[in-house]
Structures are given as C-alpha cells and as structure tokens.
Scaffold this active site. Sequence first.
Site, mmCIF file in Angstrom:
data_model
loop_
_atom_site.group_PDB
_atom_site.id
_atom_site.type_symbol
_atom_site.label_atom_id
_atom_site.label_comp_id
_atom_site.label_asym_id
_atom_site.label_seq_id
_atom_site.Cartn_x
_atom_site.Cartn_y
_atom_site.Cartn_z
ATOM 1 N N ASP A 43 0.850 -1.197 0.000
ATOM 2 C CA ASP A 43 0.000 0.000 0.000
ATOM 3 C C ASP A 43 0.884 1.245 0.000
ATOM 4 O O ASP A 43 1.914 1.277 0.683
ATOM 5 C CB ASP A 43 -0.908 0.009 1.243
ATOM 6 C CG ASP A 43 -2.165 0.837 1.040
ATOM 7 O OD1 ASP A 43 -2.033 2.050 0.787
ATOM 8 O OD2 ASP A 43 -3.271 0.279 1.134
ATOM 9 N N THR A 67 -4.828 6.511 0.316
ATOM 10 C CA THR A 67 -6.115 6.476 1.013
ATOM 11 C C THR A 67 -6.123 5.441 2.136
ATOM 12 O O THR A 67 -6.988 5.484 3.006
ATOM 13 C CB THR A 67 -7.278 6.161 0.039
ATOM 14 O OG1 THR A 67 -7.029 4.912 -0.598
ATOM 15 C CG2 THR A 67 -7.393 7.250 -1.012
ATOM 16 N N THR A 91 -3.181 3.793 -12.065
ATOM 17 C CA THR A 91 -3.287 2.676 -11.120
ATOM 18 C C THR A 91 -4.101 1.535 -11.726
ATOM 19 O O THR A 91 -3.782 0.359 -11.529
ATOM 20 C CB THR A 91 -3.929 3.158 -9.808
ATOM 21 O OG1 THR A 91 -3.154 4.215 -9.263
ATOM 22 C CG2 THR A 91 -4.026 2.021 -8.792
ATOM 23 N N LYS A 151 1.931 -13.547 -13.184
ATOM 24 C CA LYS A 151 2.453 -14.395 -14.254
ATOM 25 C C LYS A 151 3.811 -14.984 -13.881
ATOM 26 O O LYS A 151 4.068 -16.168 -14.086
ATOM 27 C CB LYS A 151 2.559 -13.576 -15.543
ATOM 28 C CG LYS A 151 3.031 -14.354 -16.764
ATOM 29 C CD LYS A 151 2.909 -13.488 -18.017
ATOM 30 C CE LYS A 151 3.446 -14.220 -19.246
ATOM 31 N NZ LYS A 151 4.904 -14.240 -19.290
ATOM 32 N N ALA A 168 -10.340 -6.565 -7.826
ATOM 33 C CA ALA A 168 -11.471 -5.920 -7.177
ATOM 34 C C ALA A 168 -12.021 -4.874 -8.129
ATOM 35 O O ALA A 168 -11.600 -3.722 -8.136
ATOM 36 C CB ALA A 168 -11.032 -5.281 -5.862
ATOM 37 N N TYR A 218 -12.069 6.609 -12.975
ATOM 38 C CA TYR A 218 -12.335 5.421 -12.157
ATOM 39 C C TYR A 218 -13.199 4.412 -12.906
ATOM 40 O O TYR A 218 -12.840 3.232 -13.019
ATOM 41 C CB TYR A 218 -13.015 5.833 -10.855
ATOM 42 C CG TYR A 218 -13.236 4.696 -9.882
ATOM 43 C CD1 TYR A 218 -12.160 4.133 -9.197
ATOM 44 C CD2 TYR A 218 -14.509 4.190 -9.636
ATOM 45 C CE1 TYR A 218 -12.358 3.099 -8.298
ATOM 46 C CE2 TYR A 218 -14.722 3.166 -8.733
ATOM 47 C CZ TYR A 218 -13.641 2.619 -8.073
ATOM 48 O OH TYR A 218 -13.831 1.588 -7.185
ATOM 49 N N LYS A 222 -11.512 1.051 -14.245
ATOM 50 C CA LYS A 222 -11.863 -0.290 -13.774
ATOM 51 C C LYS A 222 -12.331 -1.184 -14.924
ATOM 52 O O LYS A 222 -12.087 -2.397 -14.923
ATOM 53 C CB LYS A 222 -12.956 -0.191 -12.700
ATOM 54 C CG LYS A 222 -12.467 0.356 -11.364
ATOM 55 C CD LYS A 222 -11.583 -0.639 -10.636
ATOM 56 C CE LYS A 222 -11.310 -0.203 -9.214
ATOM 57 N NZ LYS A 222 -10.563 -1.212 -8.433
#
Length: 319
Positions: A37, A41, A97, A110, A119, A150, A154
């Site tokens: 991390d 956030t 990211t 891999k 997620a 975002y 995603k």
Amino acid sequence: MEENKAKNILVSGGAGFIGSHLCKALINLGHNVICLDNLFTGSIKNISNLKNNKNFEFVNHDIIQPYFRKNIHEIYNLACPASPIHYQFNPIKTIKTCTVGVINMLGLAKSNNAKILQASTSEVYGDPNIHPQNEIYNGNVNPIGKRSCYDEGKRCAETLFMDYYREHKLKIKLVRIFNSYGPNMANNDGRVVSNFILQAITGKKLTINGDGNQTRSFQYIDDLILGMIKMMNSNDDFIGPVNIGNPKEISINKLAHTILRLTNSKSKIIYNDLPIDDPKRRNPCIVLAKNKLNWSPVYKLEDGLLKTINYFKKINEIN
C-alpha cells in the site's frame, strides 16, 4: 496448492478500508499476508493490530511502480482510490493505477504462476438502464466525464485481466463490488454512509445530493470479504465477473433517516445538486454468486450500521 495449506498471499491496497479487513481474514485462516500500500487512502491505523503478527508484512509501495517478489501463491488487487473525492483528486494517477498498476500486478502473478483477483466495481455499469444489474449487462458509462478515470479505469482493468487470461492462461478472478460499508472507512472519504454517520454524530446537517430518491444497495464489510475469499477459492474455470453486493435497495432519503434514528441525532437534512453522471439506481443481481459461490449477504443494514456508528464514535471520541 491445496486450499487448506498456508499460502503466501499479496494484497495490494491492503491498508485500505476493504484491504485491511481482507488481510485480517486471511491471517485468521492461517495464511501469510504481504500488504502492499502507498497509504494514499489507506492508513497504518487500519493494520495496526496486524503489524506484530509473524504472518503479516507491510510494504509501502505504489503499484504504478513494478514490484518483484517470488513465492507468491495468490494476489488480491485492491489498489485504487475508490471514493469520488479521492479518485478525482488526481484522475491521471487513478487511471494509471487501473492500467499500469494492473499490468504490474498481472506481471507479478504471471512470474509466480499465481492466481489473481481483481477488485472491480459496480461503477463499470455506470448510470444503468436495467435493474437490477447482472454481469452480462455492458453498462452505460460516460467515457469523458469526471468519474471516467475510475469507471473506465476499472473497465480497462477487467479488459487487461481477460487479455492475460486468454493470451497467457493466467488464473484470474473478477469480482464487481457494490457499495460497501463498515469499520475502517476513512473520515474524509466522501462516501454516503460515512458522511451521514459523521454528520449525525457531530450534530452537523446531513447533506444529500439530488432529491434523495436515488437508490443504492449497501453490504456490510464482513459479507464482502467472505464473497471475495469464496471467489478466490472457487474452481479455476469460474473466472467471473461476478457481482458481490446486497440486493436490498434503499433510497438515500431512507438511509439518512435510518442513520438519524440509530444515532439519536437531531441533525437536519439539506439537499445539494446531484453530481454529473451520478447513477440514479444501483442494485446487484447476485444469482451468479449464489449459484457459483454459494454466497449471499447475511448482515441486515441496521446491524451493520450500528457497528459502523460505534466505530466512528470511537475514532472521533464521541460518547
């Protein structure tokens, strides 16, 4: 590797709201956990109860930069700011990211022949035209709006997972997480549950965007964590995507009044303009999760809210 054997599991975003609960659950199952991390956030406080555990390791690292490690069996990729306030703070970094960072995590999987779970999010459905949303619905997403870093990030992450699966036969899992809440949510994350609770317990006005008739479906964190672990441990031929959420729909107005009642707050409600591209309804179809994972949420909303209210009272030192 047999499921009952201890594994070395990497959790990116492991000091965040969801990640910290996942790290704790995996350690309780007897696994060794590497928590990755960058603390943008996430918070060290969220993992303070794990730092002295011999099966836990914290690494301060941003997945946009490559990360090399051997002897990893599973990866849960949670790294990405998830609330509008945070992911819009630096939108280019957010989408990096979701792309460069995801490529780095896929590369790590891999090189280790590891299974990796992404997620993903209900935001891939955008402002949906069908209700409830099932996994075959392709969504209604604005590719150039303020939320796009975002939402589209995603969606691109899912694309990358599928390409690595098709091209490299990587063992992947895709979960689409719907609105979740519980302890370890940040004070300033801008999510509706934490916003309402903080405003209620501090006597401030509850701020509702729009008319409050828009709906969401809220799942308590423990239900989500169980669903994620069940997905990771499911047969390799089931890759998803699969919705993990609570199908019980509630209006934002009703949520606000519920939190006022549970906190015995006298706070008033005020209404602001609805942000651009904010979805009017959000509700998961979880038939696939029930059939493939034998999973469905068990926490009632009020029970989870009471646990979350107590958490926020404690960290804000309110009796």
